[in-house]
Design a protein around this motif. Structure first.
Motif, PDB file in Angstrom:
ATOM      1  N   UNK A 153       0.772  -1.227   0.000  1.00 57.42           N
ATOM      2  CA  UNK A 153       0.000   0.000   0.000  1.00 57.42           C
ATOM      3  C   UNK A 153       0.810   1.287   0.000  1.00 57.42           C
ATOM      4  N   UNK A 154       2.143   1.192   0.125  1.00 62.98           N
ATOM      5  CA  UNK A 154       2.937   2.415   0.141  1.00 62.98           C
ATOM      6  C   UNK A 154       3.067   2.985  -1.268  1.00 62.98           C
ATOM      7  N   UNK A 155       3.093   4.298  -1.341  1.00 65.32           N
ATOM      8  CA  UNK A 155       3.187   5.001  -2.613  1.00 65.32           C
ATOM      9  C   UNK A 155       4.650   5.060  -3.051  1.00 65.32           C
ATOM     10  N   UNK A 156       4.896   4.838  -4.346  1.00 63.70           N
ATOM     11  CA  UNK A 156       6.245   4.930  -4.904  1.00 63.70           C
ATOM     12  C   UNK A 156       6.462   6.328  -5.468  1.00 63.70           C
ATOM     13  N   UNK A 157       7.536   6.981  -5.015  1.00 63.48           N
ATOM     14  CA  UNK A 157       7.912   8.307  -5.501  1.00 63.48           C
ATOM     15  C   UNK A 157       9.195   8.153  -6.308  1.00 63.48           C
ATOM     16  N   UNK A 158       9.200   8.685  -7.525  1.00 61.46           N
ATOM     17  CA  UNK A 158      10.374   8.554  -8.381  1.00 61.46           C
ATOM     18  C   UNK A 158      11.614   9.125  -7.696  1.00 61.46           C
ATOM     19  N   UNK A 159      12.704   8.376  -7.765  1.00 60.89           N
ATOM     20  CA  UNK A 159      13.964   8.819  -7.185  1.00 60.89           C
ATOM     21  C   UNK A 159      14.709   9.642  -8.232  1.00 60.89           C
ATOM     22  N   UNK A 160      14.433  10.939  -8.238  1.00 59.67           N
ATOM     23  CA  UNK A 160      15.113  11.822  -9.180  1.00 59.67           C
ATOM     24  C   UNK A 160      16.500  12.177  -8.645  1.00 59.67           C
ATOM     25  N   UNK A 161      17.231  12.994  -9.360  1.00 61.13           N
ATOM     26  CA  UNK A 161      18.603  13.326  -8.974  1.00 61.13           C
ATOM     27  C   UNK A 161      18.664  13.980  -7.591  1.00 61.13           C
ATOM     28  N   UNK A 162      17.716  14.852  -7.293  1.00 60.96           N
ATOM     29  CA  UNK A 162      17.695  15.531  -5.992  1.00 60.96           C
ATOM     30  C   UNK A 162      17.470  14.543  -4.849  1.00 60.96           C
ATOM     31  N   UNK A 163      16.556  13.597  -5.047  1.00 57.17           N
ATOM     32  CA  UNK A 163      16.292  12.604  -4.005  1.00 57.17           C
ATOM     33  C   UNK A 163      17.499  11.685  -3.822  1.00 57.17           C
TER      34      UNK A 163
END
Length: 102
Positions: free
Chosen positions: A59-69
């Motif tokens: 159920x956890x939401x996936x957030x794209x790992x961009x360069x800043x993250x």
């Protein structure tokens, strides 16, 4: 790559004083790194999973790992540095065993 995000702090709510890492997400909400395949499947050491179905992180939401993250994760004292030599021993064999999630 993506980071699975909990709706509340995972560890220490005081970590939120560091400010938001991405959008409205603070560092204490970052729970688990996964690979996102083109078909939308999420891959971790346990194999391929449908969105929201990673074992232990359902159920956890996936957030794209961009360069800043990535920059944040690599420099954060709260995240362990990647063990690339160890990862190289199992990533290819794991990926070779995976098939698309239905």
């Amino acid at each position: 790559m993506a980071v699975l995000v909990k709706p509340e702090c995972c560890f220490d709510p005081d970590l939120c004083s560091d400010g938001a890492v991405v959008a409205d997400v603070c560092s204490c909400q970052l729970a688990h790194l996964v690979v996102v395949r083109p078909d939308g499947s999420l891959i971790d050491i346990g194999g391929a999973h449908g969105p929201g179905a990673v074992l232990g992180a359902e159920g956890l939401v996936a957030v794209e790992a961009d360069e800043e993250l990535w920059e944040f994760i690599c420099n954060s004292p709260h995240w362990r540095r990647p063990a690339l030599a160890v990862a190289r021993t199992f990533v290819k064999p794991l990926l070779d065993t995976l098939s698309p999630v239905a």
